[in-house]
Design an enzyme around this catalytic site. Structure first.
Site, PDB file in Angstrom:
ATOM      1  N   ASN A 255       5.930  -3.538   0.085  1.00  0.00           N
ATOM      2  CA  ASN A 255       4.501  -3.659   0.359  1.00  0.00           C
ATOM      3  C   ASN A 255       4.137  -5.132   0.203  1.00  0.00           C
ATOM      4  O   ASN A 255       3.989  -5.621  -0.912  1.00  0.00           O
ATOM      5  CB  ASN A 255       3.721  -2.787  -0.640  1.00  0.00           C
ATOM      6  CG  ASN A 255       2.220  -2.978  -0.529  1.00  0.00           C
ATOM      7  OD1 ASN A 255       1.734  -3.586   0.428  1.00  0.00           O
ATOM      8  ND2 ASN A 255       1.488  -2.454  -1.509  1.00  0.00           N
ATOM      9  N   TRP A 256       4.037  -5.808   1.334  1.00  0.00           N
ATOM     10  CA  TRP A 256       3.810  -7.257   1.279  1.00  0.00           C
ATOM     11  C   TRP A 256       2.373  -7.611   0.914  1.00  0.00           C
ATOM     12  O   TRP A 256       2.061  -8.779   0.691  1.00  0.00           O
ATOM     13  CB  TRP A 256       4.169  -7.894   2.631  1.00  0.00           C
ATOM     14  CG  TRP A 256       5.638  -7.880   2.938  1.00  0.00           C
ATOM     15  CD1 TRP A 256       6.643  -7.325   2.178  1.00  0.00           C
ATOM     16  CD2 TRP A 256       6.278  -8.434   4.093  1.00  0.00           C
ATOM     17  NE1 TRP A 256       7.858  -7.503   2.796  1.00  0.00           N
ATOM     18  CE2 TRP A 256       7.670  -8.181   3.970  1.00  0.00           C
ATOM     19  CE3 TRP A 256       5.817  -9.115   5.224  1.00  0.00           C
ATOM     20  CZ2 TRP A 256       8.590  -8.591   4.933  1.00  0.00           C
ATOM     21  CZ3 TRP A 256       6.736  -9.526   6.187  1.00  0.00           C
ATOM     22  CH2 TRP A 256       8.102  -9.266   6.039  1.00  0.00           C
ATOM     23  N   LYS A 257       1.489  -6.623   0.928  1.00  0.00           N
ATOM     24  CA  LYS A 257       0.068  -6.870   0.639  1.00  0.00           C
ATOM     25  C   LYS A 257      -0.455  -7.987   1.553  1.00  0.00           C
ATOM     26  O   LYS A 257      -0.002  -8.097   2.690  1.00  0.00           O
ATOM     27  CB  LYS A 257      -0.136  -7.179  -0.849  1.00  0.00           C
ATOM     28  CG  LYS A 257       0.520  -6.107  -1.719  1.00  0.00           C
ATOM     29  CD  LYS A 257       0.103  -6.133  -3.149  1.00  0.00           C
ATOM     30  CE  LYS A 257       0.831  -5.029  -3.910  1.00  0.00           C
ATOM     31  NZ  LYS A 257       0.411  -4.916  -5.296  1.00  0.00           N
TER      32      LYS A 257
ATOM     33  N   HIS B 218      -3.598   3.218  -1.520  1.00  0.00           N
ATOM     34  CA  HIS B 218      -3.106   2.284  -2.530  1.00  0.00           C
ATOM     35  C   HIS B 218      -4.224   1.992  -3.533  1.00  0.00           C
ATOM     36  O   HIS B 218      -5.400   1.931  -3.158  1.00  0.00           O
ATOM     37  CB  HIS B 218      -2.635   0.984  -1.868  1.00  0.00           C
ATOM     38  CG  HIS B 218      -1.890   0.100  -2.810  1.00  0.00           C
ATOM     39  ND1 HIS B 218      -2.538  -0.715  -3.714  1.00  0.00           N
ATOM     40  CD2 HIS B 218      -0.566  -0.060  -3.022  1.00  0.00           C
ATOM     41  CE1 HIS B 218      -1.630  -1.354  -4.434  1.00  0.00           C
ATOM     42  NE2 HIS B 218      -0.425  -0.972  -4.038  1.00  0.00           N
TER      43      HIS B 218
ATOM     44  N   GLU C 292      -5.249  -0.616  -4.822  1.00  0.00           N
ATOM     45  CA  GLU C 292      -6.104  -1.758  -4.481  1.00  0.00           C
ATOM     46  C   GLU C 292      -7.158  -1.357  -3.446  1.00  0.00           C
ATOM     47  O   GLU C 292      -8.277  -1.856  -3.473  1.00  0.00           O
ATOM     48  CB  GLU C 292      -5.235  -2.931  -3.986  1.00  0.00           C
ATOM     49  CG  GLU C 292      -4.508  -3.586  -5.159  1.00  0.00           C
ATOM     50  CD  GLU C 292      -3.133  -4.153  -4.829  1.00  0.00           C
ATOM     51  OE1 GLU C 292      -2.830  -4.396  -3.650  1.00  0.00           O
ATOM     52  OE2 GLU C 292      -2.337  -4.333  -5.781  1.00  0.00           O
TER      53      GLU C 292
ATOM     54  N   GLU D  97       2.168   5.044  -8.704  1.00  0.00           N
ATOM     55  CA  GLU D  97       2.017   3.646  -9.106  1.00  0.00           C
ATOM     56  C   GLU D  97       0.968   3.555 -10.209  1.00  0.00           C
ATOM     57  O   GLU D  97      -0.238   3.501  -9.916  1.00  0.00           O
ATOM     58  CB  GLU D  97       1.560   2.803  -7.913  1.00  0.00           C
ATOM     59  CG  GLU D  97       2.519   2.838  -6.742  1.00  0.00           C
ATOM     60  CD  GLU D  97       2.338   1.623  -5.832  1.00  0.00           C
ATOM     61  OE1 GLU D  97       3.322   0.892  -5.665  1.00  0.00           O
ATOM     62  OE2 GLU D  97       1.228   1.382  -5.336  1.00  0.00           O
TER      63      GLU D  97
ATOM     64  N   GLY E 281       1.790  -5.444 -10.393  1.00  0.00           N
ATOM     65  CA  GLY E 281       1.633  -6.895 -10.386  1.00  0.00           C
ATOM     66  C   GLY E 281       1.453  -7.502 -11.769  1.00  0.00           C
ATOM     67  O   GLY E 281       1.108  -8.667 -11.903  1.00  0.00           O
TER      68      GLY E 281
ATOM     69  N   SER F 272       5.670  -3.287 -10.628  1.00  0.00           N
ATOM     70  CA  SER F 272       6.587  -4.250 -11.231  1.00  0.00           C
ATOM     71  C   SER F 272       8.051  -3.810 -11.200  1.00  0.00           C
ATOM     72  O   SER F 272       8.812  -4.128 -12.105  1.00  0.00           O
ATOM     73  CB  SER F 272       6.156  -4.578 -12.661  1.00  0.00           C
ATOM     74  OG  SER F 272       4.846  -5.137 -12.666  1.00  0.00           O
TER      75      SER F 272
ATOM     76  N   GLY G  40       6.062  -4.426  -4.518  1.00  0.00           N
ATOM     77  CA  GLY G  40       5.127  -5.481  -4.150  1.00  0.00           C
ATOM     78  C   GLY G  40       5.786  -6.841  -4.299  1.00  0.00           C
ATOM     79  O   GLY G  40       6.527  -7.298  -3.430  1.00  0.00           O
ATOM     80  N   GLY G  41       5.551  -7.490  -5.440  1.00  0.00           N
ATOM     81  CA  GLY G  41       6.039  -8.850  -5.690  1.00  0.00           C
ATOM     82  C   GLY G  41       7.490  -9.089  -5.308  1.00  0.00           C
ATOM     83  O   GLY G  41       7.809 -10.069  -4.613  1.00  0.00           O
TER      84      GLY G  41
HETATM   85  P1  PGA Z   1       4.218  -4.777  -7.654  1.00  0.00           P
HETATM   86  O1  PGA Z   1       3.290  -3.937  -6.609  1.00  0.00           O
HETATM   87  O2  PGA Z   1       5.633  -4.412  -7.352  1.00  0.00           O
HETATM   88  O3  PGA Z   1       3.898  -6.212  -7.335  1.00  0.00           O
HETATM   89  O4  PGA Z   1       3.789  -4.368  -9.007  1.00  0.00           O
HETATM   90  C1  PGA Z   1       3.598  -2.623  -6.251  1.00  0.00           C
HETATM   91  C2  PGA Z   1       2.535  -2.067  -5.332  1.00  0.00           C
HETATM   92  O5  PGA Z   1       1.341  -2.354  -5.565  1.00  0.00           O
HETATM   93  O6  PGA Z   1       2.822  -1.336  -4.370  1.00  0.00           O
END
Ligand code: PGA
Length: 256
Positions: free
Chosen positions: A10-12, A96, A98, A168, A174, A214, A235-236
């Protein structure tokens, strides 16, 4: 039950079309046609086309990070399932945290997206998870239950195995604070039980439930070894070739 593991990036809101195409090319060169692990890249809308081109002919699948439930119309700034399909997108992240937190998405709206995605042959990656306050209040399972039941309203037995669920915990996203393998497994098993109650054991055993928050190469092996953790939504660690490829390797190691 041997469920094929999924590693989804997930590159956001990261990577331009050009940067995304370059990263996808690097990943594609390493992954090629290998199919032990299902690999999905979810760039921002503006990089779907360049990433799609870079992974063409490989086993890697293309995912979007959101969509609108309506087919078309006066929804400024939104993108429909049909538009995603036209770019050869096969997966879409929905609900998600966010989106829930910053854009006010609730279970009913997310449910409309899930149904629209399914109607358009897109595989939803339905995200659920509790905040830190909810965990500390002891309501983790109640929150997850509400999000799963709300998100899956009207999803039929024929459709349920198309859906991928991502657990999640919001406090782990993050933040570098990963859920322990035991904490994650508890919620994953709870989700599978819930799906068993709703759809029966045979189908529930086939549904993939990913962990997100994470996840990185150092903690992935333990998480991925849990019986109900079928992969990761990353994500990251998906923004850099090396760490993402290491996660795929970690998933392949437990799949064998
Ligand atoms: P993260 O994000 O790996 O940076 O914690 C995961 C996500 O929000 O899908």
């Amino acid at each position: 039950m041997n469920r094929k593991k999924i590693i989804a990036g997930n590159w956001k809101m990261n990577k331009t079309a050009l940067e995304g195409g370059t990263l996808a090319q690097e990943i594609a060169a390493a992954v090629g046609k290998e199919t032990v692990v299902e690999v999905v890249l979810c760039p921002p809308f503006t990089a779907l086309e360049s990433v799609g081109r870079a992974i063409d002919g490989t086993a890697i699948r293309l995912g979007a990070q959101n969509m609108h439930p309506e087919r078309n119309g006066a929804f400024t700034g939104e993108v429909s399932a049909e538009m995603l399909r036209a770019l050869f997108t096969t997966h879409v992240i929905l609900g998600h945290s966010e989106r829930r937190m910053y854009f006010g998405e609730n279970d009913a709206f997310i449910n409309r997206k899930v149904l629209a995605a399914l109607a358009n042959q897109l595989r939803p990656i339905l995200c659920v998870g509790e905040t830190l306050t909810e965990r500390e209040a002891g309501s983790t399972l109640a929150v997850v239950q509400r999000q799963i039941e709300g998100g899956l309203q009207g999803v039929t037995k024929e459709q349920i195995t198309t859906i991928i669920i991502a657990y999640e915990p919001v406090w782990a996203i993050g933040t570098g604070k990963v859920a322990t393998a035991a904490q994650a497994q508890e919620v994953h098993a709870f989700i599978r039980n819930l799906i068993t109650k709703l759809y029966g054991q045979a189908l529930a055993q086939k549904v993939r439930i990913l962990y997100g928050g994470s996840m990185k190469p150092s903690n992935a092996p333990e998480l991925l070894a849990q019986p109900d953790i079928d992969g990761g939504l990353i994500g990251g660690a998906s923004l850099e070739e090396r760490s993402f490829l290491d996660l795929i390797t970690a998933a392949a190691a437990v799949n064998q």
